[in-house]
Design an enzyme around this catalytic site. Structure first.
Site, PDB file in Angstrom:
ATOM      1  N   HIS A 106     -11.558  -5.048   7.841  1.00 51.78           N
ATOM      2  CA  HIS A 106     -12.001  -4.750   6.477  1.00 51.78           C
ATOM      3  C   HIS A 106     -13.085  -3.676   6.466  1.00 51.78           C
ATOM      4  CE1 HIS A 106      -9.774  -8.336   5.469  1.00 51.78           C
ATOM      5  NE2 HIS A 106     -10.014  -8.153   4.181  1.00 51.78           N
ATOM      6  N   GLU A 118       0.809  -1.221   0.000  1.00 50.89           N
ATOM      7  CA  GLU A 118       0.000   0.000   0.000  1.00 50.89           C
ATOM      8  C   GLU A 118       0.843   1.272   0.000  1.00 50.89           C
ATOM      9  OE1 GLU A 118      -0.745  -2.696   1.666  1.00 50.89           O
ATOM     10  OE2 GLU A 118      -2.769  -3.209   1.012  1.00 50.89           O
TER      11      GLU A 118
END
Lengths: 325, 321
Positions: free
Chosen positions: A131, A62
């Site tokens: 999540h 990321e």
């Protein structure tokens, strides 16, 4: 009018902008070859259409994905990168918070960073708190970032096209729960400007300010209350930064009552900012104390009954409205 | 590889200029108290930036870090606007918004100085990706320190650069210290370039006090990058003669270690080499020093005579219109 899920609407926006501007490219984990072979997902089919030089599957990195966007944007490209889920933003946050948001300022206005970071958010998929965690207040708190959270497929398409053409970094947060319900989307090309809220339902008795996945909850509550003679006005913010204070304040001036509804947790949530704006600039219009309806201050639980408990629902909203009318 | 006399003189000149510039900063900051904020100097490490930038064209890009003055001057930054920025004046390269630590000079393709340790490499990867995407025959050089090599972002950046064969040159300026930690206290390897193998890129170790050696390594890395062979990791072994910043008393650095490295100072080293080769005379060197002193004097005058930005100008430049 065509009917699309929000993922398909995002897909159309990406396609149109990639055809329009060769500087637009897409990067992220699984944006080309995905574990989801599902046409409802935003990047479905793009690799086949645009090829691997513009649709860049990345490693699970990321920080590198976000850094790629920052560096490429400074060079004049228009990256649209994907951070798969909003909580994974933490791994990219230095690049977004300290660099995408600040480098233009540090350059004294010489450089621009026209990039879009797309992230999926929202509870309701049973995936648990790593999540499902709505972090829009974190990014809205960083000067230099624009923050977009559409609630409809049509807005998602028009806003994403605007975001890609904007010369600033834009955090574009898509609620996963909206990917699969078909919604009307205009056939012709259009742009939806950032920084403009929309009255999704006019009313006279109470203003509900909301965004993203909570619009449906607000609409359901408004429908029920209408049967009791209570007319709810729903303001869909669409963009948190820039914030359309005028539309909020005008609505509150009309109704005299405000409830802010968001899925994110309560403390430090963006609802507090809306409340503060109305207290500072619209207090004289208020006929009753304002209310917030939000997720509780807990991580999003995985267990289905607990996850349903977490997500604000229309009954909670109706109760809050009834407290102040 | 033979290095032209012009290149040799260019390297020596940017080293002399950087040294004079930073010696002046030391004085302005510690003695005169004229500069706000931190002051981080690269005294004794100039061969890295000067050697590397001599191998670059104006269109090549550098991404640098908190110890940036030499990198920026060697890349061709105007000393006046750098000094004015260090004074946080309106005429500085960033209108006073960066100060000494974050100077962005996009007009010389030095668009980012990041003080977040380890943040440069991912951005350099993005810049190099843009070069590859546009089909430019250009490279991006990223300067970072041995301390940054411990950051996860550096791993992610190198992995992506190796995977996509990006035209990026990672220059690790190993000056032995990361803050107060010696290399052996923060790295389990003595040679950080050993890590390059994990990214399928060459790991090159050079004497970081030898400007021509750095130049040569960067020329070779650039050739590899431009022929599509991807990134290179160059570890320049040097030494941090000053503290992490000028407020650092360096109590953890052995005095004899500092003095031993001061003996290896890269400026007289290249001067002596060039004089021995007959490339320059003692008078030429004196002339360089005089020119550098005059330029720095002028830069200080320019900075001191410049106005501060107004407080309200702080509200500008957050967003592009």
């Amino acid at each position: 009018m065509q009917k699309l899920g929000m993922g398909q609407a995002v897909n159309q926006a990406l396609r149109e902008e990639m055809h329009r501007d060769p500087n637009v490219f897409i990067a992220g984990e699984g944006v080309g070859v995905s574990i989801h072979l599902n046409p409802m997902f935003p990047t479905h089919g793009l690799l086949e259409e645009f090829g691997p030089s513009r649709i860049k599957d990345t490693p699970v990195s990321e920080a590198a994905i976000a850094g790629l966007a920052v560096g490429a944007a400074e060079a004049g490209l228009r990256p649209v990168v994907e951070i798969m889920f909003n909580p994974f933003f933490t791994l990219a946050s230095d690049m977004i918070v300290n660099h995408a948001a600040k480098l233009r300022y540090l350059s004294g206005g010489k450089s621009a960073f026209p990039l879009v970071v797309r992230m999926k958010s929202g509870a309701g998929i049973g995936a648990g708190c790593q999540h499902s965690h709505n972090l829009e207040a974190w990014v809205a708190h960083c000067p230099g970032l624009k923050v977009v959270m559409p609630a409809t497929a049509a807005d998602a398409k028009g806003l994403l096209k605007s975001a890609i053409r904007d010369d600033n970094p834009v955090i574009f947060i898509e609620h996963m729960g909206l990917y699969f319900a078909p919604m009307p989307v205009p056939e012709e090309e259009y742009l939806t400007p950032m920084g403009q809220a929309e009255i999704k339902r006019p009313g006279t008795d109470v203003t509900v300010v909301t965004w993203s996945g909570m619009l449906g909850v607000a609409m359901a509550a408004a429908e029920k209350l209408a049967q009791e003679g209570v007319q709810v006005e729903i303001v869909d913010l669409r963009t948190l930064v820039p914030l359309d204070k005028e539309t909020i304040l005008a609505s509150v001036a009309k109704t005299g009552r405000l409830v802010v509804l968001h899925e994110a947790t309560r403390t430090g949530g963006f609802g507090g900012e809306i409340a503060a704006v109305v207290m500072e600039e619209g207090f004289r219009h208020l006929k009753a104390p304002l209310r917030r309806v939000t997720g509780p201050d807990i991580p999003v639980p995985a267990s289905p009954p607990q996850e349903r408990f977490y997500i604000p629902n229309d009954e909670q909203l109706i109760m809050a409205i009834k407290e102040i009318i | 590889m033979t290095i032209s006399a012009e290149k040799m003189k260019e390297m020596l000149w940017t080293m002399v200029l950087s040294r004079r510039f930073e010696d002046e900063l030391m004085d302005l900051c510690k003695i005169q108290g004229k500069i706000p904020g931190m002051m981080i100097l690269a005294t004794g490490q100039e061969a890295v930036g000067s050697g590397a930038c001599a191998a670059l064209e104006p269109e090549d890009v550098i991404i640098t870090n908190h110890r940036s003055h030499n990198h920026l001057l060697a890349k061709g930054a105007n000393p006046n606007v750098l000094m004015a920025e260090i004074f946080c004046k309106r005429t500085g390269c960033n209108k006073g918004k960066s100060g000494t630590l974050h100077m962005a000079v996009p007009e010389i393709n030095a668009p980012c100085t990041s003080t977040v340790v380890g943040a440069g490499p991912p951005i350099a990867v993005g810049r190099a990706f843009a070069q590859q995407y546009k089909g430019e025959k250009r490279v991006t050089v990223c300067f970072f320190g041995d301390g940054a090599a411990a950051e996860g972002s550096v791993h992610e950046a190198m992995n992506l650069a190796g995977l996509w064969r990006l035209p990026v040159i990672f220059i690790c300026e190993n000056n032995v210290y990361a803050g107060a930690q010696r290399l052996e206290e923060h790295a389990p390897v003595l040679n950080l370039a050993d890590r390059a193998a994990g990214y399928a890129m060459p790991g090159v170790i050079v004497d970081g006090n030898d400007a021509p050696a750095v130049y040569q390594a960067v020329v070779e890395a650039k050739q590899r990058a431009l022929s599509g062979d991807g990134p290179t990791f160059i570890e320049c072994k040097t030494y941090r003669c000053r503290g992490h910043g000028e407020a650092d008393p360096q109590h953890y650095q052995p005095k004899d270690e500092i003095s031993a490295w001061q003996e290896k100072c890269p400026v007289p080293r290249l001067r002596d080499t060039l004089q021995a080769q007959g490339v320059i005379t003692a008078a030429d060197f004196q002339d360089m020093e005089n020119r550098a002193a005059a330029m720095v004097r002028e830069a200080v005058r320019f900075a001191e005579d410049s106005p501060y930005p107004s407080p309200e100008e702080a509200l500008e430049d957050v967003f592009a219109e």
